[in-house]
Scaffold this motif. Sequence first.
Motif, mmCIF file in Angstrom:
data_model
loop_
_atom_site.group_PDB
_atom_site.id
_atom_site.type_symbol
_atom_site.label_atom_id
_atom_site.label_comp_id
_atom_site.label_asym_id
_atom_site.label_seq_id
_atom_site.Cartn_x
_atom_site.Cartn_y
_atom_site.Cartn_z
ATOM 1 N N ILE A 4 0.847 -1.200 0.000
ATOM 2 C CA ILE A 4 0.000 0.000 0.000
ATOM 3 C C ILE A 4 0.880 1.247 0.000
ATOM 4 O O ILE A 4 1.784 1.382 0.824
ATOM 5 N N GLY A 5 0.596 2.178 -0.912
ATOM 6 C CA GLY A 5 1.257 3.483 -0.914
ATOM 7 C C GLY A 5 0.226 4.582 -0.689
ATOM 8 O O GLY A 5 -0.857 4.555 -1.270
ATOM 9 N N ILE A 6 0.560 5.512 0.182
ATOM 10 C CA ILE A 6 -0.346 6.626 0.477
ATOM 11 C C ILE A 6 0.283 7.910 -0.076
ATOM 12 O O ILE A 6 1.450 8.211 0.215
ATOM 13 N N PHE A 7 -0.468 8.627 -0.883
ATOM 14 C CA PHE A 7 0.008 9.880 -1.493
ATOM 15 C C PHE A 7 -0.979 10.983 -1.137
ATOM 16 O O PHE A 7 -2.176 10.859 -1.413
ATOM 17 N N TYR A 8 -0.479 12.064 -0.529
ATOM 18 C CA TYR A 8 -1.390 13.127 -0.102
ATOM 19 C C TYR A 8 -0.871 14.499 -0.538
ATOM 20 O O TYR A 8 0.327 14.705 -0.733
ATOM 21 N N SER A 10 -1.560 18.508 0.942
ATOM 22 C CA SER A 10 -2.183 19.136 2.110
ATOM 23 C C SER A 10 -1.582 20.522 2.319
ATOM 24 O O SER A 10 -0.360 20.669 2.329
ATOM 25 N N THR A 11 -2.411 21.525 2.484
ATOM 26 C CA THR A 11 -1.915 22.891 2.639
ATOM 27 C C THR A 11 -1.724 23.269 4.106
ATOM 28 O O THR A 11 -0.702 23.855 4.473
ATOM 29 N N THR A 12 -2.688 22.937 4.951
ATOM 30 C CA THR A 12 -2.566 23.320 6.370
ATOM 31 C C THR A 12 -2.351 22.113 7.282
ATOM 32 O O THR A 12 -2.365 22.245 8.503
ATOM 33 N N GLY A 13 -2.181 20.939 6.693
ATOM 34 C CA GLY A 13 -1.784 19.766 7.485
ATOM 35 C C GLY A 13 -2.898 18.781 7.817
ATOM 36 O O GLY A 13 -2.610 17.700 8.336
ATOM 37 N N ASN A 14 -4.156 19.112 7.513
ATOM 38 C CA ASN A 14 -5.236 18.203 7.911
ATOM 39 C C ASN A 14 -5.211 16.884 7.121
ATOM 40 O O ASN A 14 -5.347 15.800 7.705
ATOM 41 N N THR A 15 -5.047 16.990 5.821
ATOM 42 C CA THR A 15 -5.027 15.762 5.006
ATOM 43 C C THR A 15 -3.746 14.977 5.268
ATOM 44 O O THR A 15 -3.737 13.743 5.236
ATOM 45 N N LYS A 16 -2.669 15.687 5.571
ATOM 46 C CA LYS A 16 -1.423 15.003 5.966
ATOM 47 C C LYS A 16 -1.650 14.187 7.247
ATOM 48 O O LYS A 16 -1.281 13.015 7.328
ATOM 49 N N ASP A 17 -2.286 14.805 8.255
ATOM 50 C CA ASP A 17 -2.574 14.074 9.497
ATOM 51 C C ASP A 17 -3.427 12.846 9.206
ATOM 52 O O ASP A 17 -3.194 11.764 9.757
ATOM 53 N N ALA A 18 -4.436 13.023 8.352
ATOM 54 C CA ALA A 18 -5.308 11.892 8.004
ATOM 55 C C ALA A 18 -4.492 10.786 7.336
ATOM 56 O O ALA A 18 -4.678 9.600 7.636
ATOM 57 N N ALA A 19 -3.561 11.166 6.457
ATOM 58 C CA ALA A 19 -2.741 10.173 5.754
ATOM 59 C C ALA A 19 -1.967 9.306 6.755
ATOM 60 O O ALA A 19 -1.920 8.079 6.629
ATOM 61 N N SER A 31 7.510 5.264 5.574
ATOM 62 C CA SER A 31 8.276 5.458 4.329
ATOM 63 C C SER A 31 7.399 5.253 3.089
ATOM 64 O O SER A 31 7.798 5.600 1.977
ATOM 65 N N ASP A 32 6.211 4.704 3.287
ATOM 66 C CA ASP A 32 5.273 4.519 2.170
ATOM 67 C C ASP A 32 4.176 5.590 2.164
ATOM 68 O O ASP A 32 3.180 5.458 1.453
ATOM 69 N N VAL A 33 4.377 6.636 2.953
ATOM 70 C CA VAL A 33 3.459 7.784 2.953
ATOM 71 C C VAL A 33 4.182 8.939 2.262
ATOM 72 O O VAL A 33 5.274 9.342 2.674
ATOM 73 N N TYR A 47 3.472 -0.053 -5.952
ATOM 74 C CA TYR A 47 2.336 -0.329 -5.060
ATOM 75 C C TYR A 47 1.173 -1.037 -5.767
ATOM 76 O O TYR A 47 0.861 -0.742 -6.920
ATOM 77 N N ASP A 48 0.521 -1.942 -5.025
ATOM 78 C CA ASP A 48 -0.701 -2.601 -5.519
ATOM 79 C C ASP A 48 -1.924 -1.746 -5.217
ATOM 80 O O ASP A 48 -2.916 -1.771 -5.948
ATOM 81 N N VAL A 49 -1.876 -1.040 -4.083
ATOM 82 C CA VAL A 49 -3.007 -0.224 -3.638
ATOM 83 C C VAL A 49 -2.517 1.205 -3.434
ATOM 84 O O VAL A 49 -1.515 1.426 -2.739
ATOM 85 N N LEU A 50 -3.204 2.153 -4.041
ATOM 86 C CA LEU A 50 -2.858 3.575 -3.890
ATOM 87 C C LEU A 50 -3.968 4.256 -3.112
ATOM 88 O O LEU A 50 -5.132 4.227 -3.529
ATOM 89 N N LEU A 51 -3.622 4.853 -1.992
ATOM 90 C CA LEU A 51 -4.589 5.654 -1.242
ATOM 91 C C LEU A 51 -4.209 7.110 -1.478
ATOM 92 O O LEU A 51 -3.103 7.541 -1.108
ATOM 93 N N LEU A 52 -5.092 7.829 -2.153
ATOM 94 C CA LEU A 52 -4.769 9.177 -2.646
ATOM 95 C C LEU A 52 -5.597 10.210 -1.892
ATOM 96 O O LEU A 52 -6.826 10.143 -1.890
#
Length: 166
Positions: A4-8, A10-19, A31-33, A47-52
Amino acid sequence: MKKIGIFYGSTTGNTKDAAYQIASNLSVDDSDVHDVAQSSPSDVAPYDVLLLGSSTWGSGELQDDWYDFLSGLEVLDLKGKKIGLFGCGDESMSDTFCGALGEIYERLKGTGAEFIGAFNADGYSFEHSPAEIDGKFVGLLLDDVNHSELTQERIKAWCDELKAEM
Ligand SMILES: Cc1cc2nc3c(=O)[nH]c(=O)nc-3n(C[C@H](O)[C@H](O)[C@H](O)COP(=O)(O)O)c2cc1C
């Protein structure tokens, strides 16, 4: 075991925190975020799964760092990969709530990837969201502006759903 790879973005950090919370729920290594501001579209290859994840800015628009990344991603062949979408918005912006996720979904439909993690739209309050299709959200929609108290439980519920779909 699916990678799983997570790609985000984020301007003020909220989506980064969620990631990072999503990573923790799914036992994904830090290391996969990836911040899309420092990534290139080809980084999705292992990655097999991308969480965007993208927050929504302007009037229903992508978070700034997503523009170049998405333009590169949408021309790739992503057949065989699964994609889950998540992001932060403000449901009081009731015509554009989490619009960025609707745009990412529409633009990646042609890549051959399979979308997972459609999320029940109950319990939200807005007029219209470009991220809502047939009574479901195309992914996990978070509202840290009005309902930060719900974020943790929404993330957990979404991750439980993903585990069943991956
Ligand atoms: C100028 C401005 C425009 C925004 N436009 C939208 C919008 O159209 N739709 C929406 O759902 N949220 C909108 N938001 C809310 C942000 O998406 C929200 O604050 C989010 O938590 C930011 O996440 P980030 O810190 O990951 O960038 C806007 C916020 C600001 C300050």
